[in-house]
Enzyme design. Structure first.
Site, PDB file in Angstrom:
ATOM      1  N   HIS A  67       0.825  -1.205   0.000  1.00  0.00           N
ATOM      2  CA  HIS A  67       0.000   0.000   0.000  1.00  0.00           C
ATOM      3  C   HIS A  67       0.864   1.262   0.000  1.00  0.00           C
ATOM      4  O   HIS A  67       0.575   2.242  -0.687  1.00  0.00           O
ATOM      5  CB  HIS A  67      -0.919  -0.045   1.233  1.00  0.00           C
ATOM      6  CG  HIS A  67      -1.649   1.228   1.505  1.00  0.00           C
ATOM      7  ND1 HIS A  67      -1.231   2.137   2.458  1.00  0.00           N
ATOM      8  CD2 HIS A  67      -2.768   1.761   0.940  1.00  0.00           C
ATOM      9  CE1 HIS A  67      -2.058   3.155   2.476  1.00  0.00           C
ATOM     10  NE2 HIS A  67      -3.002   2.960   1.573  1.00  0.00           N
ATOM     11  N   GLU A  70       2.139   1.831  -3.413  1.00  0.00           N
ATOM     12  CA  GLU A  70       1.059   2.402  -4.236  1.00  0.00           C
ATOM     13  C   GLU A  70       1.033   3.930  -4.085  1.00  0.00           C
ATOM     14  O   GLU A  70       0.990   4.666  -5.071  1.00  0.00           O
ATOM     15  CB  GLU A  70      -0.277   1.780  -3.803  1.00  0.00           C
ATOM     16  CG  GLU A  70      -1.509   2.388  -4.437  1.00  0.00           C
ATOM     17  CD  GLU A  70      -2.582   2.726  -3.408  1.00  0.00           C
ATOM     18  OE1 GLU A  70      -2.870   3.925  -3.237  1.00  0.00           O
ATOM     19  OE2 GLU A  70      -3.122   1.794  -2.759  1.00  0.00           O
ATOM     20  N   HIS A  71       1.081   4.408  -2.847  1.00  0.00           N
ATOM     21  CA  HIS A  71       1.097   5.858  -2.621  1.00  0.00           C
ATOM     22  C   HIS A  71       2.298   6.497  -3.320  1.00  0.00           C
ATOM     23  O   HIS A  71       2.184   7.529  -3.962  1.00  0.00           O
ATOM     24  CB  HIS A  71       1.227   6.145  -1.122  1.00  0.00           C
ATOM     25  CG  HIS A  71      -0.085   6.273  -0.421  1.00  0.00           C
ATOM     26  ND1 HIS A  71      -0.445   7.406   0.269  1.00  0.00           N
ATOM     27  CD2 HIS A  71      -1.119   5.413  -0.289  1.00  0.00           C
ATOM     28  CE1 HIS A  71      -1.638   7.227   0.808  1.00  0.00           C
ATOM     29  NE2 HIS A  71      -2.075   6.031   0.493  1.00  0.00           N
TER      30      HIS A  71
END
Lengths: 429, 426
Positions: A67, A70-71
């Site tokens: 995650h 992803e950012h």
């Protein structure tokens, strides 16, 4: 480029596997303004133990890193990609699940430019120590936001109860502590392992010319120099069959209690048509048991044990699977007992009638038609199905083929006392 | 040619809006009932559609009613309530498969009309009252629905901001009504209110899908007929006076502080500077390229979400963010600075172009869904205006830099609400 036609649905889809292994699908949708594209890697929160390419030792990475990555992909040397997309009239986003990370945009103009931007930003990582540090504050607030959200805590609490070892029990965003260990080098290592085109799928749906779009993607990829990458090696520990914990009660700042009953699946290693059949049979089963037309729903509602937050769901991926039922309630313990009994009783011969099955199948077929009105649904679900070697467009024929035996078998396989677990949120004293 | 082709026809007691499009595999009927918001009726109105959707004369239990919908290839029935300015709007939608995509070609659209007519006009009634058991059940659920706002802190803090900011105005009422008013509702009083609503509310029916206009008109004419009425309309807008800064701090056991800031825009849908206001909001906080996102999130790392949105009929702008309890001052200051920058015209042509492109994109995307089409078109019913989507986009394209700064100057800070954790240090 291969053309696939779905006559009953009156849709056509185009497919090509490019030289570097990337799967590209295009589904033209006439009449729509918007084009929606997702660029997805088969890499999610559960992929935390793997062999990086060219290395001979497995690594274990901090919780929440997929995650985090992803950012960070959105940030480039010359600013963030959101700016680029909005200049081109597009809105962009991304999400990380247990098994996938998807990057997407939707736009009603400059579709080709936006598509190039999407592919290029995902394929050109730019991580620095400084920007990694800065992101920790932002994601820290994302984690805190979920910490205050009782429905999220309930959902993850239930999954945590079910699994002893499997990383599905780890919160997708990690914790403030776990993300504090993330470095730019770790991000690059994960990137190199999971973002090779052969582990990815590009789906484009909207009012597009398939030939033209496919050419654009092919040219874009041909310009990039990808070496062939061997199969990815992931490692998962042995997971016991039974639920790790039977019950958990979370005290939170709420006025209404919440209760979810979960059942951990035991057969979770199918793929393809076999998996589709099981998944749909379980979904039909749950709908028969707890849908709004069911006797159970009426009796729970009439007794005041549930309200309109009541819901049920089944999740299955490679290596894990679970059903959950529940919602807000004034009597969390009673609801848990009643739901368990309803689930157990459904295994009895004759518990489900042919008539109910037929009605539920009709309902599910209609629901599928409704769902394929949505470009988002088509792109996201098609990708999920493809990563499990299933075909989204097999849903209706498979539903039509489901028999009473299939549903009874699904109940028999899924439901068992030792795989039950309960999670509750109750008002803090 | 406009992006949406809407034909409007005056029927008995309501307007029929047909939007013909071939993009969907289903057909959608959306029934709207609009009346002024007020304390006496808000709770009755929020209970009513839930009682109507739970059963009917022909399908006297939820199980029977829902089984019938399942038989119709899983037709969906969905009710919803919304505040549009100082109006309270009830929405009842029915969505049904278009049989041309099914192996069974039995026509379904008329059945959807019949069903909508059944639940609206033939409820489960004994004498002059709704079925008592149904009303009691739905009262219980309504109380839980009202109470659940407290448990979702994002919704709660937004509700509290509006409550503080619009204190004394109808807009401060919660869309689901007041918990303490639920108990006094009886099957008789609700039935009485149902009759009032059907005879006085402004009624609209939207039909979206691959439908024949004449068919829709015939079905509607046969199945839905109400007495004529002149619906109550309210003066639009807005300001309650001059700039004031009302600061409200509430302590609760939360990890993340919720910062919600309310402004009066003094501009409503249909005003000449409404389009400039939209562009203003987009540059200021509406998107992930906006000033708030860049400065609060990307530069200062204070928040995961920070955004502003407009309430177009009441003339409000709301900023919302989740921040660490200790960062209150810094976050509020940055947000205030961004509004000042907007008033001083401190934004580039590129920001304007970017924002226009994204808003246009958002509008076009909205009308790709049946529900989005209805939302866009219904603005005209609420405002009594007649603005097509094309006009909307053309007018926005014309907005100039000075107009954005001008409209920014009309935006007045009203209330800063902060839901903070107990151990908050300042």
């Amino acid at each position: 480029m291969e053309k696939i036609t779905f006559e009953q649905l009156q849709e056509e889809m185009y497919y090509e596997k490019l030289g570097n292994g990337l799967d590209v699908y295009i589904l033209p949708k006439k009449g729509f303004n918007k084009t929606y594209a997702t660029f997805t890697t088969k890499y999610g929160s559960i992929d935390n133990h793997f062999l990086p390419p060219g290395k001979d030792e497995y690594v274990k990475v901090p919780d929440g890193i997929a995650h985090f990555l992803e950012h960070k992909l959105f940030e480039k040397e010359d600013g963030d990609v959101f700016q680029q997309f909005s200049k081109q009239g597009a809105s962009a986003n991304a999400f990380t699940s247990f098994t996938r990370t998807a990057y997407l945009f939707s736009s009603t103009s400059n579709v080709e430019k936006n598509l190039e931007t999407l592919i290029d930003f995902v394929q050109e990582p730019y991580f620095t120590e400084k920007t990694v540090e800065k992101e920790k504050g932002i994601i820290g607030q994302e984690i805190t936001m979920y910490d205050d959200n009782p429905d999220w805590r309930l959902y993850f609490g239930l999954i945590e109860n079910m699994y002893k070892n499997h990383p599905v029990k780890i919160d997708i965003a990690g914790t403030i502590e776990s993300i504090s260990h993330i470095t730019k080098d770790m991000l690059y290592e994960c990137y190199e392992t999971f973002y090779h085109p052969s582990n990815m799928l590009l789906f484009i749906v909207g009012p597009v010319e398939p030939e033209q779009v496919m050419n654009l993607v092919r040219d874009n990829q041909n310009k990039k120099d990808y070496k062939e990458q061997p199969e990815i090696n992931r490692q998962f520990e042995e997971e016991p069959m039974e639920a790790a914990e039977k019950k958990k009660v979370l005290e939170m700042n709420v006025q209404t209690s919440k209760c979810l009953v979960g059942v951990k699946s035991k057969n979770v290693n199918q793929t393809g048509k076999e998996m589709l059949k099981i998944e749909l049979s379980v979904n039909v089963l749950l709908d028969i048991l707890f849908g709004k037309s069911s006797d159970h729903y009426s009796s729970l509602y009439n007794e005041g044990l549930i309200d309109d937050t009541f819901s049920f769901d089944y999740t299955q991926e490679q290596g894990f699977g679970f059903a959950m039922v529940g919602g807000d309630t004034n009597e969390p313990d009673k609801l848990a007992e009643v739901l368990k009994k309803m689930l157990l009783d459904s295994r009895e011969k004759g518990a489900i009638s042919q008539e109910t099955l037929d009605r539920t199948k009709k309902k599910k077929i209609g629901a599928f038609l409704r769902a394929v009105n949505s470009p988002e649904y088509i792109a996201n679900q098609f990708t999920r199905y493809a990563f499990n070697e299933m075909d989204l467009f097999d849903v209706v024929p498979t539903l039509e083929s489901i028999t009473l035996d299939d549903v009874e078998n699904a109940a028999g396989d899924l439901i068992s006392e030792d795989r039950f677990t309960v999670c509750q949120v109750v008002p803090k004293q | 040619m406009d992006v949406i082709s809407e034909s409007v026809k005056s029927m008995n007691g309501y307007n029929l809006h047909v939007v013909k499009t071939e993009k969907y595999k289903t057909n959608t009927l959306v029934w709207k009932m609009k009346a002024p918001l007020n304390k006496e009726t808000v709770t009755l109105r929020s209970l009513l559609p839930h009682v109507l959707q739970s059963n009917s004369a022909a399908y006297p239990t939820t199980g029977k009613l829902r089984s019938y919908l399942d038989e119709l290839y899983g037709a969906t029935l969905f009710v919803d309530l919304a505040k549009k300015g100082e109006y309270h709007v009830i929405t009842i939608s029915v969505e049904i498969a278009n049989e041309k995509f099914l192996s069974d070609n039995t026509p379904l659209l008329k059945k959807a009309f019949q069903f909508l007519s059944e639940i609206l006009t033939k409820p489960n009634v004994q004498g002059n009252a709704f079925d008592q058991e149904t009303v009691e059940k739905e009262k219980r659920t309504l109380k839980q629905r009202i109470q659940s706002v407290y448990d979702d802190k994002m919704r709660y803090s937004n509700f509290r901001l509006v409550q503080e900011m619009c204190n004394g105005e109808p807009y401060s009422l919660h869309v689901h009504g007041e918990k303490e008013d639920v108990d006094q509702i009886t099957p008789e009083s609700l039935y009485q209110y149902y009759q009032n609503a059907l005879s006085q509310d402004e009624l609209d029916l939207y039909v979206i899908g691959d439908v024949n206009e004449a068919d829709a008109e015939t079905f509607a004419g046969e199945l839905l007929s109400f007495e004529e009425r002149t619906p109550q309309s309210l003066p639009s807008g807005t300001d309650n006076g001059k700039e004031r800064v009302n600061e409200v701090r509430e302590e609760q056991d939360v990890k993340q502080g919720k910062l919600n800031i309310g402004y009066r825009t003094n501009v409503v849908y249909g005003d000449p500077d409404y389009y400039a206001l939209q562009v203003f909001n987009g540059i200021f906080g509406g998107f992930s390229h906006s000033k708030l996102f860049l400065n609060v999130r990307e530069k200062a790392s204070l928040a995961y979400y920070v955004a502003s949105r407009l309430e177009s009929h009441k003339g409000l702008m709301m900023v919302m963010s989740g921040i660490d309890n200790s960062n209150y001052d810094q976050a509020v200051n940055i947000i205030k600075e961004q509004l000042e920058a907007m008033k001083n015209g401190d934004f580039t042509d590129q920001e304007i172009e970017q924002t226009k492109a994204v808003i246009k994109n958002q509008l076009l995307e909205t009308v790709d869904t049946a529900r989005g089409i209805v939302e866009v078109l219904y603005h005209n019913v609420v405002s009594g205006k007649d603005i097509t989507l094309q006009t909307w986009m053309d007018e926005m394209d014309k907005v100039k830099s000075e107009e954005i700064a001008e409209v920014a100057k009309k935006v007045h800070l009203d209330t800063v609400y902060f839901l903070t954790g107990k151990e908050a240090g300042k």
